[in-house]
Design a protein around this motif. Structure first.
Motif, PDB file in Angstrom:
ATOM      1  N   ASP A   9      -0.054  -0.872  -4.305  1.00  0.00           N
ATOM      2  CA  ASP A   9      -1.305  -1.632  -4.370  1.00  0.00           C
ATOM      3  C   ASP A   9      -2.479  -0.668  -4.233  1.00  0.00           C
ATOM      4  O   ASP A   9      -2.604   0.037  -3.237  1.00  0.00           O
ATOM      5  CB  ASP A   9      -1.320  -2.655  -3.229  1.00  0.00           C
ATOM      6  CG  ASP A   9      -2.585  -3.504  -3.240  1.00  0.00           C
ATOM      7  OD1 ASP A   9      -3.337  -3.430  -4.238  1.00  0.00           O
ATOM      8  OD2 ASP A   9      -2.813  -4.231  -2.258  1.00  0.00           O
ATOM      9  N   TYR A  61       2.813   4.453   1.187  1.00  0.00           N
ATOM     10  CA  TYR A  61       3.611   4.840   2.383  1.00  0.00           C
ATOM     11  C   TYR A  61       4.016   3.671   3.264  1.00  0.00           C
ATOM     12  O   TYR A  61       4.217   3.840   4.461  1.00  0.00           O
ATOM     13  CB  TYR A  61       2.840   5.862   3.247  1.00  0.00           C
ATOM     14  CG  TYR A  61       2.183   6.972   2.480  1.00  0.00           C
ATOM     15  CD1 TYR A  61       2.951   7.867   1.737  1.00  0.00           C
ATOM     16  CD2 TYR A  61       0.808   7.129   2.481  1.00  0.00           C
ATOM     17  CE1 TYR A  61       2.353   8.893   1.028  1.00  0.00           C
ATOM     18  CE2 TYR A  61       0.198   8.151   1.778  1.00  0.00           C
ATOM     19  CZ  TYR A  61       0.975   9.024   1.054  1.00  0.00           C
ATOM     20  OH  TYR A  61       0.368  10.033   0.360  1.00  0.00           O
ATOM     21  N   GLN A  62       4.135   2.495   2.699  1.00  0.00           N
ATOM     22  CA  GLN A  62       4.467   1.334   3.531  1.00  0.00           C
ATOM     23  C   GLN A  62       5.967   1.040   3.590  1.00  0.00           C
ATOM     24  O   GLN A  62       6.391   0.088   4.251  1.00  0.00           O
ATOM     25  CB  GLN A  62       3.697   0.099   3.047  1.00  0.00           C
ATOM     26  CG  GLN A  62       2.186   0.256   3.159  1.00  0.00           C
ATOM     27  CD  GLN A  62       1.764   0.560   4.588  1.00  0.00           C
ATOM     28  OE1 GLN A  62       1.962  -0.234   5.490  1.00  0.00           O
ATOM     29  NE2 GLN A  62       1.197   1.753   4.798  1.00  0.00           N
ATOM     30  N   GLY A  63       6.774   1.846   2.882  1.00  0.00           N
ATOM     31  CA  GLY A  63       8.224   1.670   2.971  1.00  0.00           C
ATOM     32  C   GLY A  63       8.824   0.850   1.840  1.00  0.00           C
ATOM     33  O   GLY A  63       9.900   0.270   2.007  1.00  0.00           O
ATOM     34  N   ILE A 116       7.467  -3.619   7.015  1.00  0.00           N
ATOM     35  CA  ILE A 116       7.988  -4.978   7.183  1.00  0.00           C
ATOM     36  C   ILE A 116       7.787  -5.782   5.894  1.00  0.00           C
ATOM     37  O   ILE A 116       6.680  -5.873   5.386  1.00  0.00           O
ATOM     38  CB  ILE A 116       7.273  -5.683   8.355  1.00  0.00           C
ATOM     39  CG1 ILE A 116       7.519  -4.880   9.641  1.00  0.00           C
ATOM     40  CG2 ILE A 116       7.745  -7.118   8.511  1.00  0.00           C
ATOM     41  CD1 ILE A 116       6.588  -5.236  10.757  1.00  0.00           C
ATOM     42  N   THR A 143       7.450  -9.024   3.440  1.00  0.00           N
ATOM     43  CA  THR A 143       7.092 -10.445   3.422  1.00  0.00           C
ATOM     44  C   THR A 143       7.304 -10.926   1.995  1.00  0.00           C
ATOM     45  O   THR A 143       6.831 -10.311   1.048  1.00  0.00           O
ATOM     46  CB  THR A 143       5.620 -10.665   3.803  1.00  0.00           C
ATOM     47  OG1 THR A 143       5.426 -10.200   5.142  1.00  0.00           O
ATOM     48  CG2 THR A 143       5.231 -12.133   3.750  1.00  0.00           C
ATOM     49  N   GLY A 198       0.818  -1.197   0.000  1.00  0.00           N
ATOM     50  CA  GLY A 198       0.000   0.000   0.000  1.00  0.00           C
ATOM     51  C   GLY A 198       0.858   1.256   0.000  1.00  0.00           C
ATOM     52  O   GLY A 198       2.087   1.191   0.066  1.00  0.00           O
ATOM     53  N   ARG A 243       6.106  -8.045  -0.481  1.00  0.00           N
ATOM     54  CA  ARG A 243       5.069  -7.098  -0.088  1.00  0.00           C
ATOM     55  C   ARG A 243       5.489  -6.415   1.211  1.00  0.00           C
ATOM     56  O   ARG A 243       5.941  -7.081   2.142  1.00  0.00           O
ATOM     57  CB  ARG A 243       3.739  -7.829   0.134  1.00  0.00           C
ATOM     58  CG  ARG A 243       2.628  -6.917   0.643  1.00  0.00           C
ATOM     59  CD  ARG A 243       1.375  -7.721   0.985  1.00  0.00           C
ATOM     60  NE  ARG A 243       0.345  -6.848   1.507  1.00  0.00           N
ATOM     61  CZ  ARG A 243      -0.289  -7.034   2.669  1.00  0.00           C
ATOM     62  NH1 ARG A 243      -0.016  -8.073   3.414  1.00  0.00           N
ATOM     63  NH2 ARG A 243      -1.214  -6.197   3.076  1.00  0.00           N
ATOM     64  N   ASP A 280      12.180   2.594   0.527  1.00  0.00           N
ATOM     65  CA  ASP A 280      13.200   2.487   1.593  1.00  0.00           C
ATOM     66  C   ASP A 280      13.755   1.058   1.635  1.00  0.00           C
ATOM     67  O   ASP A 280      14.958   0.850   1.766  1.00  0.00           O
ATOM     68  CB  ASP A 280      12.605   2.820   2.973  1.00  0.00           C
ATOM     69  CG  ASP A 280      12.331   4.314   3.133  1.00  0.00           C
ATOM     70  OD1 ASP A 280      12.797   5.098   2.293  1.00  0.00           O
ATOM     71  OD2 ASP A 280      11.643   4.675   4.109  1.00  0.00           O
ATOM     72  N   PHE A 325       4.433  -4.196   4.522  1.00  0.00           N
ATOM     73  CA  PHE A 325       3.307  -3.878   5.410  1.00  0.00           C
ATOM     74  C   PHE A 325       3.891  -3.154   6.613  1.00  0.00           C
ATOM     75  O   PHE A 325       4.738  -3.706   7.305  1.00  0.00           O
ATOM     76  CB  PHE A 325       2.604  -5.167   5.831  1.00  0.00           C
ATOM     77  CG  PHE A 325       1.449  -4.963   6.765  1.00  0.00           C
ATOM     78  CD1 PHE A 325       0.210  -4.538   6.278  1.00  0.00           C
ATOM     79  CD2 PHE A 325       1.579  -5.182   8.132  1.00  0.00           C
ATOM     80  CE1 PHE A 325      -0.859  -4.345   7.131  1.00  0.00           C
ATOM     81  CE2 PHE A 325       0.507  -5.001   8.985  1.00  0.00           C
ATOM     82  CZ  PHE A 325      -0.708  -4.582   8.491  1.00  0.00           C
ATOM     83  N   VAL A 326       3.484  -1.936   6.828  1.00  0.00           N
ATOM     84  CA  VAL A 326       4.069  -1.043   7.851  1.00  0.00           C
ATOM     85  C   VAL A 326       5.583  -1.211   7.977  1.00  0.00           C
ATOM     86  O   VAL A 326       6.116  -1.348   9.077  1.00  0.00           O
ATOM     87  CB  VAL A 326       3.378  -1.136   9.242  1.00  0.00           C
ATOM     88  CG1 VAL A 326       1.982  -0.548   9.184  1.00  0.00           C
ATOM     89  CG2 VAL A 326       3.335  -2.539   9.798  1.00  0.00           C
TER      90      VAL A 326
END
Lengths: 126, 178
Positions: A81, A9-11, A121, A123, A7, A116, A14, A118-119
């Motif tokens: 996404d 701004y999920q990094g 992190i 996966t 999504g 992917r 970075d 997620f905040v």
């Protein structure tokens, strides 16, 4: 090809910069006016934005994606996404959302790795 | 454990969060940190109902719609805390009656860091609002970005990071010990 999704701004960027030890100068950023992706730099950021440009210009998106795919073999592609919300009222945005879905499936099928975020992190999905 | 939970709305995040907070209660106190500001009579009634439900579960409700670091020094370090939610906290910090603080997250992150440093048994809930095709006005977009910043800072400091999708759990970091 490495595909990095998640999504907003999920990094994602970075993560790519840190994992592959690259810098912002190694990133090609697509804008929503980008009609042609230049494939000189290792990271292609904003794949979804390129799709929006194609939709607005009424291109056959999947034909363009198929033409681009062979040039992406050694690239890191980053795409946001946008598939998990309410169906948008605006017909362009509605088409964009669907074309990004189809195109991202193609990327994922051709990628040797899909990650992917997620905040912040990662996966590994593939 | 410090536990971060996110996911879609009405997916079961709060139910899981409550169970985890209850299971982390060592007897030093079970605290629900409420962050919502009621905006009408409906809200007032809903909040009263939720509060009564939680009291049945043994929670003491603490109203902290802003300045979450005020928890420090008032409550026992070995208490079990549930913060629900960062979504409301960020909204309250960013949107005031008379002005918008576009940089609120820069204030909020250090506060949350201190809270997480101080409390070992804490569950923090947020909302995953980042994967739709909707195009928002600049201020709403700034809000999404700000919430993502505090989510990521909190997740980085938590032992366990959980995504809830329709009551199904994905553990993205650490372990879930229940």
């Amino acid at each position: 090809m490495k595909l990095i999704i998640g999504g907003a701004y999920q990094g994602k960027l970075d993560y790519a910069l840190s994992r592959f030890e690259l810098h912002k100068s190694d990133v090609y950023s697509c804008k929503e006016t980008t009609m042609t992706i230049h494939t000189k730099k290792p990271i292609i950021y904003g794949f979804d934005q390129w799709i929006l440009a194609l939709v607005r210009a009424e291109f056959n998106v999947q034909t363009e994606v198929d033409k681009l795919l062979p040039k992406l073999a050694d690239k890191i592609i980053i795409s946001t996404d946008i598939s998990a919300g309410v169906v948008p009222l605006d017909s362009i945005i509605r088409a964009w959302r669907e074309e990004v879905g189809r195109a991202t499936v193609k990327l994922a099928q051709n990628a040797d790795e899909v990650v992917r975020l997620f905040v912040g992190i990662p996966t590994r999905l593939k | 454990m410090r536990i971060f939970i996110s996911g879609g709305c009405k997916n079961g995040k709060s139910t899981l969060a409550k169970q985890l907070a209850i299971s982390q209660n060592t007897g030093a106190g079970l605290y629900y940190v409420a962050t919502m500001i009621p905006t009408g009579e409906d809200d007032v009634r809903r909040i009263a109902r939720h509060r009564a439900d939680r009291e049945g579960d043994g929670f003491t409700t603490i109203e902290h719609p802003r300045n979450i670091s005020r928890l420090l020094s008032v409550y026992p370090a070995d208490g079990s805390f549930l913060v629900d939610s960062l979504t409301a906290l960020m909204q309250n910090e960013m949107f005031r009656a008379d002005f918008h603080d576009r940089d609120a997250y820069r204030r909020v992150i250090p506060q949350l860091t201190r809270v997480l440093d101080a409390f070992e048994n804490i569950v923090i809930v947020s909302d995953f609002i980042y994967a739709d095709a909707q195009r928002y006005d600049a201020l709403t977009e700034r809000y999404r970005e700000s919430l993502a910043h505090i989510d990521r800072a909190v997740a980085a400091q938590c032992d366990t990071v959980i995504e809830v999708a329709y009551s199904c759990i994905t553990v993205h970091k650490g372990e879930l010990i229940t």
